[in-house]
Structure formats: C-alpha cells, structure tokens
Design a protein around this motif. Sequence first.
Motif, mmCIF file in Angstrom:
data_model
loop_
_atom_site.group_PDB
_atom_site.id
_atom_site.type_symbol
_atom_site.label_atom_id
_atom_site.label_comp_id
_atom_site.label_asym_id
_atom_site.label_seq_id
_atom_site.Cartn_x
_atom_site.Cartn_y
_atom_site.Cartn_z
ATOM 1 N N ASP A 260 0.872 -1.014 -0.205
ATOM 2 C CA ASP A 260 0.031 0.068 -0.018
ATOM 3 C C ASP A 260 0.839 1.171 0.198
ATOM 4 N N LEU A 261 0.735 2.089 -0.829
ATOM 5 C CA LEU A 261 1.340 3.421 -1.031
ATOM 6 C C LEU A 261 0.376 4.371 -1.044
ATOM 7 N N ASN A 262 0.907 5.495 -0.493
ATOM 8 C CA ASN A 262 -0.171 6.592 -0.417
ATOM 9 C C ASN A 262 0.508 7.913 -0.150
ATOM 10 N N VAL A 263 -0.163 9.024 -0.463
ATOM 11 C CA VAL A 263 0.223 10.318 -0.136
ATOM 12 C C VAL A 263 -0.848 10.857 0.733
ATOM 13 N N LEU A 264 -0.678 11.142 2.054
ATOM 14 C CA LEU A 264 -1.614 11.559 2.929
ATOM 15 C C LEU A 264 -1.582 13.057 3.600
ATOM 16 N N HIS A 265 -2.616 13.866 3.384
ATOM 17 C CA HIS A 265 -2.524 15.246 3.839
ATOM 18 C C HIS A 265 -3.283 15.718 4.901
ATOM 19 N N TYR A 266 -2.723 15.906 6.026
ATOM 20 C CA TYR A 266 -3.302 16.336 7.290
ATOM 21 C C TYR A 266 -3.704 17.800 7.316
ATOM 22 N N ARG A 267 -5.163 18.120 7.415
ATOM 23 C CA ARG A 267 -5.469 19.437 7.596
ATOM 24 C C ARG A 267 -6.195 19.841 8.740
ATOM 25 N N TYR A 268 -6.059 21.041 9.460
ATOM 26 C CA TYR A 268 -6.595 21.312 10.682
ATOM 27 C C TYR A 268 -7.325 22.823 10.351
ATOM 28 N N PRO A 269 -8.968 22.648 9.978
ATOM 29 C CA PRO A 269 -9.377 23.779 9.483
ATOM 30 C C PRO A 269 -9.619 24.823 10.804
#
Length: 241
Positions: free
Chosen positions: A111-120
């Motif tokens: 499993d390969l992925n790009v993960l973006h964490y956002r804090y609105p």
Amino acid sequence: MSMRPLRLREASLPLSFAVCGGLSLLALGARADAATLTGNAALTTDYVWRGSTQTQGDPAAQAGFKLASDSGFYASVWGSNVEFAPDTHASSELDLSLGWTGKLAPDWALDLNVLHYRYPATTRDLNWTELNGSLTYADRYWLALGYSNEALGSRDGGLYTQIGARYPINPRLRVEAAAGYYRLQQVYGDSYAHAQLSSVWAIKAPLELRLTAHATDSAAERIFGDDYAGDRIEAALQASF
C-alpha cells in the motif's frame, strides 16, 4: 503543550490543492473503471495517534470514506475532533489521501499513499503532507513507513516506522500488537518510541469493540509533555460499511 510545532511557515496550499484535485480526478476516473465506496465510523474514549493523545484524553467521534477502483487506486477522506494547545484553536482534523494498493505475491500486499493532514479554522498553519508505505504478509504482519519534510506541521523532516501483527483467536476475537519509532531529530532534536496492544471483539456485523493499551518512552514525554504522552487506555466502538 501543542502536539504540533508552533513555528509559523508558509502555507502549503499547492499540496492541499493537489490532493483535493487528485480526489476529484479519481472520482471522475471511476466512471471508466469499476469502483467501490466503503466507509467507517468510530466513537472512542481518546484519539491516540502514534502513541500520543490528540484530544488531551477526551472522547472523539470519527468517520471516513474510501473510493477504490478495481485497478487498486483509491482516494479517502477521514475526520476527527482534536484538542491541541488553546492558542492554536485546533478543534478538528481532516485527512485526505491518494494511493494504490495491490498484491505483490499471493501472501504479500503493498500500500502506497500520499496523506495530507488538515486542521481547519486554526490560528496557525498546522497542515502537512506525508508519504506512506506499508508491506503486509498473510494479512497478519506488517511493516509501515511514513516520511514528511514538513513533519507535524514544521519545516523539517520526520521518519516514522512501525511493525505490527494481528492474530485471530476465534471468529469473533482477535489481538493486535504494534511498535513504532518516530525519528524527529530535525523537528525536536529528539525521537521517541511507542507500543500498543489491542483486543478486538466482533459484536455483530458491522460493529466491533476495540480496547487498546498504549505506552510511550520518556522521550515522548519530553517532546509532548505528560498530558499528551505516557501510558493510557483507549476503548472504541467502531463500524465498517
């Protein structure tokens, strides 16, 4: 003490736009390739991430959705409430990911992925992006790596490594164990280790009850403080659909 570095940095809008744009492209591409939409939800007594609480020990409500194509490409979105240092005003987290998963051999999966964490709606730019990969054997053992050059919302690199295993005791009960090491020398001048042990009961499809014991080393307490790191117990009612 905040779980994220408090240094200001330039906004990462191009990264977030790329992830959001990729989610839209994958959804459109699903018309040409059969796709499956799945979801998950959980109510937990504590949101613990890589050994440290993200809610200062308070409960969390979490939910996510995943759109996966037959070719192995997928996009997902997941959210939870959080509670960092008061001056950040961070109260929610939204994770967006694009990835691919598939079999390398009968017993091996990648499993390969790009993960973006956002804090609105925060007063500081805490958003950051991470590259992740995990290798699984026989659906029981795994090795996972995560790297970011803006780890925990900083301008510096961090590398996370985790090994884990799951073992089914019977059709309704399984145990899972994992140990992780987060190298954060560039961010905090220190690194830390953590471990967790879980028992998971299948109550009635699709509900499961998970009880997890978490522990961190003293380095985690130096980095994040006693209120965020250390030993803790987490209980969660979760469902997949």
